[in-house]
Design a protein around this motif. Structure first.
Motif, PDB file in Angstrom:
ATOM      1  N   ASN A  19       0.847  -1.200   0.000  1.00  0.00           N
ATOM      2  CA  ASN A  19       0.000   0.000   0.000  1.00  0.00           C
ATOM      3  C   ASN A  19       0.877   1.242   0.000  1.00  0.00           C
ATOM      4  OD1 ASN A  19      -2.260   1.680   0.171  1.00  0.00           O
ATOM      5  ND2 ASN A  19      -2.190   1.683   2.403  1.00  0.00           N
ATOM      6  N   PHE A  20       0.638   2.094  -0.990  1.00  0.00           N
ATOM      7  CA  PHE A  20       1.440   3.312  -1.130  1.00  0.00           C
ATOM      8  C   PHE A  20       0.572   4.476  -1.569  1.00  0.00           C
ATOM      9  CE2 PHE A  20       4.796   0.226  -1.301  1.00  0.00           C
ATOM     10  CZ  PHE A  20       5.882   0.881  -0.739  1.00  0.00           C
ATOM     11  N   VAL A  21       1.094   5.667  -1.316  1.00  0.00           N
ATOM     12  CA  VAL A  21       0.534   6.872  -1.890  1.00  0.00           C
ATOM     13  C   VAL A  21       1.668   7.554  -2.650  1.00  0.00           C
ATOM     14  CG1 VAL A  21       0.995   8.186   0.260  1.00  0.00           C
ATOM     15  CG2 VAL A  21      -0.700   9.037  -1.366  1.00  0.00           C
ATOM     16  N   ALA A  61      12.302  -0.782   8.355  1.00  0.00           N
ATOM     17  CA  ALA A  61      12.701  -0.019   9.539  1.00  0.00           C
ATOM     18  C   ALA A  61      12.808   1.471   9.230  1.00  0.00           C
ATOM     19  CB  ALA A  61      14.031  -0.554  10.068  1.00  0.00           C
ATOM     20  N   GLU A  67       8.238   7.634   9.931  1.00  0.00           N
ATOM     21  CA  GLU A  67       6.799   7.860  10.120  1.00  0.00           C
ATOM     22  C   GLU A  67       6.365   7.610  11.562  1.00  0.00           C
ATOM     23  OE1 GLU A  67       4.721   8.965   7.765  1.00  0.00           O
ATOM     24  OE2 GLU A  67       5.933   8.772   5.959  1.00  0.00           O
ATOM     25  N   VAL A  80      11.077  -4.928   9.252  1.00  0.00           N
ATOM     26  CA  VAL A  80      12.179  -5.529   8.501  1.00  0.00           C
ATOM     27  C   VAL A  80      13.431  -4.669   8.687  1.00  0.00           C
ATOM     28  CG1 VAL A  80      12.955  -6.275   6.217  1.00  0.00           C
ATOM     29  CG2 VAL A  80      10.516  -6.384   6.808  1.00  0.00           C
ATOM     30  N   SER A  81      14.518  -5.298   9.124  1.00  0.00           N
ATOM     31  CA  SER A  81      15.741  -4.524   9.394  1.00  0.00           C
ATOM     32  C   SER A  81      16.979  -5.407   9.303  1.00  0.00           C
ATOM     33  CB  SER A  81      15.645  -3.923  10.807  1.00  0.00           C
ATOM     34  OG  SER A  81      16.855  -3.297  11.158  1.00  0.00           O
ATOM     35  N   ARG A  82      18.067  -4.819   8.835  1.00  0.00           N
ATOM     36  CA  ARG A  82      19.363  -5.511   8.884  1.00  0.00           C
ATOM     37  C   ARG A  82      20.132  -5.102  10.130  1.00  0.00           C
ATOM     38  NH1 ARG A  82      19.507  -4.539   3.534  1.00  0.00           N
ATOM     39  NH2 ARG A  82      19.475  -6.436   2.290  1.00  0.00           N
ATOM     40  N   ARG A  83      20.161  -3.783  10.360  1.00  0.00           N
ATOM     41  CA  ARG A  83      20.985  -3.247  11.452  1.00  0.00           C
ATOM     42  C   ARG A  83      20.318  -3.395  12.817  1.00  0.00           C
ATOM     43  NH1 ARG A  83      21.663   2.246  11.332  1.00  0.00           N
ATOM     44  NH2 ARG A  83      19.776   2.537  10.085  1.00  0.00           N
ATOM     45  N   LEU A  84      18.999  -3.623  12.812  1.00  0.00           N
ATOM     46  CA  LEU A  84      18.209  -3.756  14.038  1.00  0.00           C
ATOM     47  C   LEU A  84      18.196  -2.470  14.871  1.00  0.00           C
ATOM     48  CD1 LEU A  84      19.123  -7.419  15.065  1.00  0.00           C
ATOM     49  CD2 LEU A  84      17.284  -6.601  13.601  1.00  0.00           C
ATOM     50  N   GLY A 147       5.533  -0.518   2.944  1.00  0.00           N
ATOM     51  CA  GLY A 147       6.742   0.134   2.438  1.00  0.00           C
ATOM     52  C   GLY A 147       7.897  -0.030   3.380  1.00  0.00           C
ATOM     53  N   PRO A 149       9.977   2.432   0.074  1.00  0.00           N
ATOM     54  CA  PRO A 149      10.453   2.171  -1.279  1.00  0.00           C
ATOM     55  C   PRO A 149      11.609   1.164  -1.363  1.00  0.00           C
ATOM     56  CG  PRO A 149      10.084   4.524  -0.950  1.00  0.00           C
ATOM     57  CD  PRO A 149       9.917   3.889   0.391  1.00  0.00           C
TER      58      PRO A 149
END
Ligand SMILES: NC(=O)c1ccc[n+]([C@@H]2O[C@H](COP(=O)([O-])OP(=O)(O)OC[C@H]3O[C@@H](n4cnc5c(N)ncnc54)[C@H](OP(=O)(O)O)[C@@H]3O)[C@@H](O)[C@H]2O)c1
Length: 212
Positions: A19-21, A61, A67, A80-84, A147, A149
């Motif tokens: 879902n995006f705007v 993340a 936001e 969702v994160s790599r660096r946490l 999201g 992007p």
């Protein structure tokens, strides 16, 4: 808003909706770097409806940080994160974090101690097939990704996005905001128009991946 317009299909596999705007010139955020003001009431209504229809809401993340996401009592949130580098406000029981097996181990332990459920699948890159399978074991097939992007670009590149709900806001911004899917590995995928509804000057659209 008619909820039937956004009903998930009856499938025997996870269905990934995003879902995006965006602005008329295709920007994923306004001059201030946020999206909240872009689509007005109609977009807000769709945003809330899509959350209610989903089993789990997934977000990158970066979006959660910009936001200022808050935990929701009604829908499970998977970040969702790599660096946490997870906002403190979100850390706690109920949050799910999706990451790689080589993410910082001490941080994974900290998050788990704080009640966060960490799903680590894939080394260096997230193994999305394994993640979706893991979500499905909980009976979660209706997946909503909000999201941003970068995450969307990765999922589109892997051809995992089944459906895009896109609000086109009556705004031009110029500037250097990215499009709604941003990746260094470009792909071209066909989509079919699910629906297009104008609410005043705001255009609510839904696009389904054409897998025929
Ligand atoms: N127009 C819209 O509807 C919309 C929707 C959402 C967001 N936005 C805007 O987009 C901007 C944020 O953009 P963004 O591209 O930075 O957002 P993003 O994709 O939410 O965040 C990027 C971060 O998410 C994590 N991430 C994303 N994909 C990953 C993957 N495949 N594997 C592991 N980690 C992954 C990483 O976090 P770590 O750095 O923690 O490793 C990465 O730095 C904000 O200004 C927001 O307002 C617009």
């Amino acid at each position: 808003m008619d909820p039937d317009l956004y009903a998930y299909p009856d499938t025997d596999r996870p269905w990934l909706r995003t879902n995006f705007v965006c602005t008329v010139d295709g920007g994923a955020y306004d001059a201030e770097g946020v999206t909240a003001s872009l689509g007005g009431d109609a977009d807000h209504e769709v945003f809330q409806l899509l959350r209610r229809l989903a089993d789990v809401v997934m977000v990158g993340a970066g979006t959660a940080r910009v936001e200022k996401y808050r935990a929701s009592s009604s829908t499970s949130l998977a970040l969702v994160s790599r660096r946490l580098d997870i906002p403190d406000d979100l850390v706690g029981s109920g949050l799910i974090v999706i990451t790689t097996t080589d993410a910082p181990g001490d941080r994974i332990s900290q998050l788990r101690e704080a009640g966060v459920e960490v799903i680590a699948r894939g080394e260096v890159e997230i193994d999305w097939t394994a993640v979706l399978a893991e979500l499905e074991t909980r009976g979660w097939r209706r997946i909503l990704c909000e999201g941003g992007p970068t995450l969307h670009g990765d999922l589109v590149t892997l051809d995992l996005v089944d459906e895009v709900c896109l609000t086109i806001a009556p705004t031009m911004t110029s500037g250097d905001a990215p499009r709604i899917a941003h990746s260094r590995h470009p792909v071209t995928h066909g989509m079919r128009l699910g629906h297009s509804v104008a609410v005043g000057d705001v255009l609510l659209t839904r696009w389904v991946r054409d897998r025929t």
